[in-house]
Design an enzyme around this catalytic site. Structure first.
Site, short mmCIF file in Angstrom:
data_model
loop_
_atom_site.label_atom_id
_atom_site.label_comp_id
_atom_site.label_asym_id
_atom_site.label_seq_id
_atom_site.Cartn_x
_atom_site.Cartn_y
_atom_site.Cartn_z
N LYS A 34 -105.58 17.71 38.16
CA LYS A 34 -106.69 16.74 38.15
C LYS A 34 -106.31 15.50 38.97
O LYS A 34 -107.14 14.92 39.66
CB LYS A 34 -107.00 16.30 36.71
N LYS A 52 -109.84 33.90 41.62
CA LYS A 52 -109.44 34.11 40.22
C LYS A 52 -110.67 34.08 39.31
O LYS A 52 -111.50 33.19 39.43
CB LYS A 52 -108.47 32.98 39.80
N LYS A 72 -113.98 30.70 34.09
CA LYS A 72 -115.22 30.03 33.69
C LYS A 72 -115.54 28.89 34.65
O LYS A 72 -116.70 28.61 34.94
CB LYS A 72 -115.06 29.45 32.28
P1 ADP Z 1 -110.70 30.14 32.06
O1 ADP Z 1 -109.89 30.02 33.32
O2 ADP Z 1 -111.84 31.10 32.24
O3 ADP Z 1 -111.16 28.80 31.52
P2 ADP Z 1 -108.82 30.06 29.87
O4 ADP Z 1 -108.04 29.00 30.57
O5 ADP Z 1 -109.62 29.68 28.67
O6 ADP Z 1 -109.76 30.80 30.95
O7 ADP Z 1 -107.82 31.23 29.50
C1 ADP Z 1 -107.68 31.88 28.25
C2 ADP Z 1 -106.61 32.96 28.39
O8 ADP Z 1 -107.02 33.98 29.31
C3 ADP Z 1 -105.26 32.44 28.93
O9 ADP Z 1 -104.17 33.07 28.25
C4 ADP Z 1 -105.28 32.83 30.39
O10 ADP Z 1 -104.00 33.04 30.90
C5 ADP Z 1 -106.09 34.13 30.38
N1 ADP Z 1 -106.84 34.25 31.64
C6 ADP Z 1 -107.87 33.49 32.04
N2 ADP Z 1 -108.35 33.89 33.24
C7 ADP Z 1 -107.58 34.95 33.61
C8 ADP Z 1 -107.58 35.82 34.76
N3 ADP Z 1 -108.46 35.67 35.74
N4 ADP Z 1 -106.64 36.80 34.81
C9 ADP Z 1 -105.75 36.97 33.81
N5 ADP Z 1 -105.71 36.18 32.70
C10 ADP Z 1 -106.60 35.19 32.59
#
Ligand code: ADP
Ligand code: TRP
Length: 332
Positions: A113, A200, A203
């Site tokens: 950030k 990647k 969300k």
């Molecule tokens: P986002 O990036 O969608 O906000 P989060 O940060 O809430 O996802 O991640 C929740 C869990 O899912 C974490 O343990 C993260 O490592 C895993 N995760 C999120 N996106 C991915 C991805 N594209 N590939 C593999 N693991 C992921």
């Protein structure tokens, strides 16, 4: 018995990256009788970004139903909400006094950030709240409070577990051996799942495939996956999102056969249609369970209530040990 712990923030609808990167490996682990697992909904972690009553409330149920629909067995795994374990916040306050500020400056979510702000010519801390800055300390409290040995997480969370280990070490050095040093467990074969646009899956990028998207939506999303401009009958390379997704859902045999067909040359349209069928067969029983639980929240409440009670008991033991170690007066 080794203790395994992990949490998911209720910040939005869970997607396939969450499923393959975090949820599925954690559920596989829980089937091993050598592990006692504690999986939770990190609702106070979500508060750094979700600052809307209805959203936090809905996302919390969504994540609880997601864990259960993906196969978590509440008889084996303790499923709970972070907010039901208030000792977390006491431990977080204690640990913040043992955490060097410099360590937080280097934590990647905060650093990212700051970099965005600096590039935009803004003040470096613009729009950053203390919740985000201290995020790794709260996470350390989650982990140490339940005496965790192993923490299954996606690769992006590795640094946070390293911080937890460092902070546990600082505490032990100062106040005597109190905490185990937790170890991260990364699902090596998954890596980072890509989204429909090839970046990647996240969300924050709006490129996700939600685990429980209904059939029509799932089909639309699969059709939206970016492919290259190879002509229909030309051989395809295996370095594409369609194949990467197929590999996660298919058996070894299915995947080998699909690879062969791609390399011989089938159209992207056909490839997408095969991928959709495979995904839909895999996901539809989970989707049904999810929808059922969403409309029977009393079942979820009961599970979370029991889980919270169990987690609180362990947390209370730890916090008494910690208070004693640091010299908090205990009036009997
Ligand atoms: P986002 O990036 O969608 O906000 P989060 O940060 O809430 O996802 O991640 C929740 C869990 O899912 C974490 O343990 C993260 O490592 C895993 N995760 C999120 N996106 C991915 C991805 N594209 N590939 C593999 N693991 C992921
Ligand atoms: N920070 C994790 C994430 O963004 C969620 C989380 C909170 C967590 N507390 C935890 C994960 C403790 C493992 C252990 O995905």
């Amino acid at each position: 018995m080794k203790k395994v712990l992990t949490g998911i923030k209720p910040t939005g609808i869970a997607h396939l990256g969450n499923y393959f990167g975090a949820i599925k490996p954690a559920i596989e682990l829980s089937k091993n009788s050598e592990y006692q697992c504690y999986y939770f909904i990190a609702d106070y972690h979500a508060l750094t970004t979700v600052q809307n009553k209805e959203e936090l409330y809905e996302y919390t149920y969504q994540i609880a139903c997601t864990w259960l629909a993906c196969g978590l067995d509440p008889e084996k795994v303790v499923l709970y909400k972070q907010s039901d374990v208030p000792q977390t916040f006491e431990l977080s306050t204690i640990l913040s006094n043992l955490t060097p500020k410099g360590l937080m400056n280097r934590a990647h979510a905060y650093k990212a950030k700051v970099e965005v702000n600096e590039e935009a010519g803004e003040d470096k801390d613009n729009g950053i709240n203390m919740g985000l800055y201290c995020y790794p300390i709260l996470m350390t409290a989650d982990i140490l409070l339940l005496d965790s040995d192993l923490v299954p997480v996606g690769i992006d969370q590795k640094q946070h577990i390293e911080i937890a280990r460092d902070v546990a070490g600082y505490f032990n050095k100062k106040f005597g051996n109190t905490f185990k040093l937790p170890q991260e467990l990364i699902a090596e074969n998954v890596g980072v799942l890509v989204g429909v646009d090839g970046r990647k899956m996240s969300k924050s990028y709006g490129n996700t495939i939600p685990i429980f998207a209904d059939e029509g939506k799932l089909k639309k999303l699969v059709n939206r996956i970016v492919t290259d401009s190879t002509a229909p009958d030309e051989p395809k390379t295996l370095d594409n999102t369609i194949f990467k997704l197929y590999k996660l859902f298919g058996t070894k045999q299915q995947t080998d056969e699909f690879a062969e067909r791609l390399q011989k040359g089938i159209s992207w349209g056909e490839a997408k249609s095969e991928l959709f069928t495979l995904m839909n067969n895999y996901l539809s029983p989970m989707r049904e369970k999810y929808n059922y639980l969403q409309s029977h929240r009393e079942i979820v409440d009961e599970i979370l209530k029991k889980g919270g009670e169990k987690a609180r008991q362990i947390a209370q033991n730890t916090i008494l040990k910690v208070r004693n170690a640091i010299g908090v007066v205990d009036i009997k």
